[in-house]
Design an enzyme around this catalytic site. Structure first.
Site, PDB file in Angstrom:
ATOM      1  CG  ASP A  84     -24.321 -17.224  25.074  1.00 31.66           C
ATOM      2  OD1 ASP A  84     -24.317 -17.249  26.077  1.00 31.66           O
ATOM      3  OD2 ASP A  84     -23.943 -17.682  24.301  1.00 31.66           O
ATOM      4  CD  GLU A 121     -22.751 -17.873  29.806  1.00 32.76           C
ATOM      5  OE1 GLU A 121     -23.241 -18.927  30.307  1.00 32.76           O
ATOM      6  OE2 GLU A 121     -22.567 -18.196  28.326  1.00 32.76           O
TER       7      GLU A 121
END
Length: 704
Positions: free
Chosen positions: A356, A392
């Site tokens: 993330d 990401e």
């Protein structure tokens, strides 16, 4: 249990608590601390039994060894040192701290003023030295527990190790996937064990899924604003215990049983040929900004663990939108990330990670760098170099968008594919050229430095944003249930309601939605790169227009299996079955205009009339339909795209062709075909509106 009077000198590695030589070794990083204490508690974590001063520091590490003790020992840490906010130091030994490397966690977290290192309501807030909070939070703090070695089958022993070019990733939430599944026993629903239930495995196998990417399941806590509203953080992007599975997704609440349940689920998924990838959050912690609580990292060494503002070290850099940013450029923080990742691979058996806000991992003093020390260490690590790594590729910094800039082993979520595919089929104006670039793995982004087409993780939807059903049913977000007056979630997300907001009985609107959904799924399946399917999109799962269901731990956030569109599910499975059997749809090398090597595959772009696309054709807004012909290894495939509102004739060349898939399902109604689906060369094919058609030649061929 007899406790020793004093601890012996321990070893500075590994970090955390480790069983060895008939006792327990403790090691913790706290470079700027003047003293670190180990506090032992009873089994319930309520009564402090003994407090020991650890040895050190040695290279920033404090350590100790307690002979004669073993697994099940409950403990916490206290770090002494300066409380000098202007220097970045926030030591407060009155606060019991969680070991960052805890494998097992005891207790239940609740938001209390005692967890803060400063006095809430003090005029100077956390900056005032005289605002230091003297209260002991130990009765309410989470504690660590020394873990026993795991037993049972080693989940790494049967890991599938799929080649990247064969991956089909399925992004899912542990609870959301199974909470309403009718074939899963009620006592298993929403739990780790349910992931391996035969009905769930059968569904994944039907789709051809061979890698499941699970939303965060490391021990997390709910944000204070959610707790105040009686709500919960459902997605889990608020990790505190980075080496421990969260108990809310487990059957039993004993920490050892939780670990065993997750490990067994991984082993069972491996038996079915399915890899397990974890979404991990090594960019921030729940301690928030300078006004947040002191739970672990802040109390151990705030100036090391977090990035602080250069001109005011009492304040945190917020490159994540979550208040703080882990300082992954520091060697000890980098070591922590690597150690935690190894725990999940070596002990839990997982096959890879999706990071993330991954640019945080590569941030140094001069911003993001593809050759940051942490990335280099991952590539060199004997264990981590063998697992899947997915980024990401954006965070909240000024230079936060880093798509295509990660080092070789990383795959990257490609939002440009998402946006181009949606725009093309929703009719919002994307050009043929942009769509074609994304269809062929975004070579303009990834074709450098020996990177491969598989680096592009293609997706139509994910946990964050509208589901496929909702992006074709709503023209705006409907997030009122989140309690933030519909201000949260993405504004202006690419979507269309096609004439009616939400569910409708209008047959024409529903048919348009059906066709666009199927065309988008076929595009995902037939595009070069690595496809990722959002759980539930295969059967039109809806969140009623909520595009930020992070706090919806209820039917809004759970898959609605009872309302599943069986026809769409069968269609999706067929698309990915074709992808699996046709190498040209997942070619491991970049497509070329002219073949130079026998390993190459060739692509030719054609107008619906069968002519090669010219420069002006790529940018025409008046005509967006086109065809792509792929050839390699003696096989030729044709992809016909018609996003227009009317059916369109395509002139077929280089046949004869056989129909492999028509996303609309109505092509046969307007075209004469032989029973076997064969189409004759030169015969115009009327491609229905809002549809994608896949053709294949009947025999091996060479370019004419």
């Amino acid at each position: 249990m007899k406790l020793p009077d004093t601890p012996q000198a321990g070893r500075g590695h590994p970090m955390g608590s480790t069983l060895r030589d008939g006792g327990v070794n403790f090691a913790v990083m706290a470079e700027h601390a003047s003293k670190v204490e180990l506090c032992l508690f009873d089994q319930d974590g309520q009564r402090e039994l003994r407090r020991y001063a650890l040895h050190g520091p040695e290279d920033g590490v404090w350590h100790g060894f307690l002979p004669g003790l073993g697994a099940g020992l409950v403990y916490g840490l206290r770090a002494h040192g300066p409380y000098q906010p202007e220097q970045g130091h926030r030591f407060n030994a009155n606060k019991l701290l969680l070991d960052p490397m805890a494998r097992e966690i005891v207790g239940h977290f609740g938001w209390r003023a005692e967890h803060h290192g400063y006095t809430l309501g003090h005029p100077e807030g956390p900056r005032g030295v005289d605002g230091f909070d003297p209260r002991d939070n130990a009765p309410y703090a989470l504690k660590s527990r020394v873990a026993a070695p795991l037993t049972g089958p080693d989940p790494r022993s049967n890991a599938p190790h799929h080649p990247v070019d064969r991956l089909l990733i399925y992004e899912a939430h542990v609870k959301g996937l199974t909470m309403q599944h009718p074939a899963v026993p009620p006592e298993l629903r929403g739990r780790y064990a349910a992931l391996a239930h035969p009905a769930v495995v059968a569904h994944l196998k039907q789709l051809g899924v061979n890698a499941i990417e699970l939303l965060p399941l490391q021990f997390w806590i709910d944000e204070v604003h959610l707790a105040d509203k009686g709500m919960r953080n459902y997605w889990g992007y608020n990790t505190l215990g980075f080496c421990c599975p969260d108990p809310r997704l487990a059957q039993a609440q004993d920490p050892a049983a939780i670990r065993a349940e997750f490990r067994a689920a991984v082993h069972a998924l491996h038996e079915a040929g399915i890899e397990v990838l974890l979404d991990v959050v090594f960019n921030h912690t729940p301690e928030g900004n300078e006004f947040g609580p002191t739970l672990s990292f802040r109390g151990l060494d705030n100036a090391i663990w977090y990035r602080l503002q250069h001109d005011d070290r009492s304040r945190h850099e917020n490159l994540t939108g979550c208040g703080n940013t882990l300082n992954c450029a520091h060697p000890r923080v980098s070591q922590f990330v690597l150690d935690a990742l190894r725990v999940w691979v070596a002990e839990m058996g997982v096959d890879g990670f999706r990071f993330d806000l991954a640019p945080v991992l590569g941030r140094g003093e001069r911003g993001f760098g593809a050759h940051a020390a942490l990335f280099t260490a991952m590539r060199q690590d004997p264990l981590l170099a063998s697992v899947k790594l997915i980024a990401e590729p954006w965070d909240a910094a000024y230079d936060g968008y880093q798509l295509g800039h990660f080092p070789g082993p990383f795959l990257e979520w490609n939002d440009r594919f998402r946006d181009a595919a949606r725009s093309y089929w929703l009719g919002t104006g994307v050009s043929r050229g942009e769509f074609a670039r994304r269809l062929t793995a975004s070579s303009d982004v990834f074709h450098h430095g020996q990177r491969l087409p598989t680096a592009s993780v293609n997706f139509i939807a994910c946990h964050d944003g509208f589901t496929l059903a909702d992006l074709t049913s709503y023209g705006k977000k409907h997030n009122h249930g989140n309690g933030e007056d519909n201000r949260d979630g993405r504004d202006n997300e690419l979507c269309a309601n096609f004439g009616h907001e939400g569910p409708t009985d209008d047959a024409a609107v529903n048919e348009r939605r059906r066709r666009v959904r199927r065309a988008l799924l076929a595009t995902l399946a037939f595009a070069q790169g690595t496809p990722m399917l959002n759980a539930g999109d295969e059967f039109a799962n809806s969140q009623q227009g909520n595009n930020n269901a992070y706090c919806q731990d209820n039917p809004t956030g759970w898959l609605d299996w009872a309302a599943a569109d069986a026809d769409l599910l069968a269609f999706t499975a067929r698309c990915f079955q074709l992808r699996a059997q046709e190498v040209l749809l997942r070619h491991p090398r970049w497509l070329v205009a002219e073949t130079r090597h026998t390993r190459d595959a060739q692509v030719e772009w054609l107008t619906p009339a069968g002519h090669g696309l010219q420069s002006a054709d790529w940018h025409s807004s008046a005509q967006r339909a086109f065809a792509a012909v792929l050839q390699g290894d003696g096989r030729r495939l044709g992809l016909l795209f018609n996003p227009e509102a009317e059916a369109m004739p395509f002139t077929l060349v280089q046949g004869p062709w056989r129909l492999m898939l028509d996303s609309s399902g109505v092509l046969h109604e307007t075209n004469p075909m032989r029973p076997d689906g064969e189409l004759l060369p030169g015969q115009p094919l009327i491609v229905p509106a809002h549809s994608l058609v896949l053709l294949a030649t009947l025999e091996t061929c060479t370019w004419i």
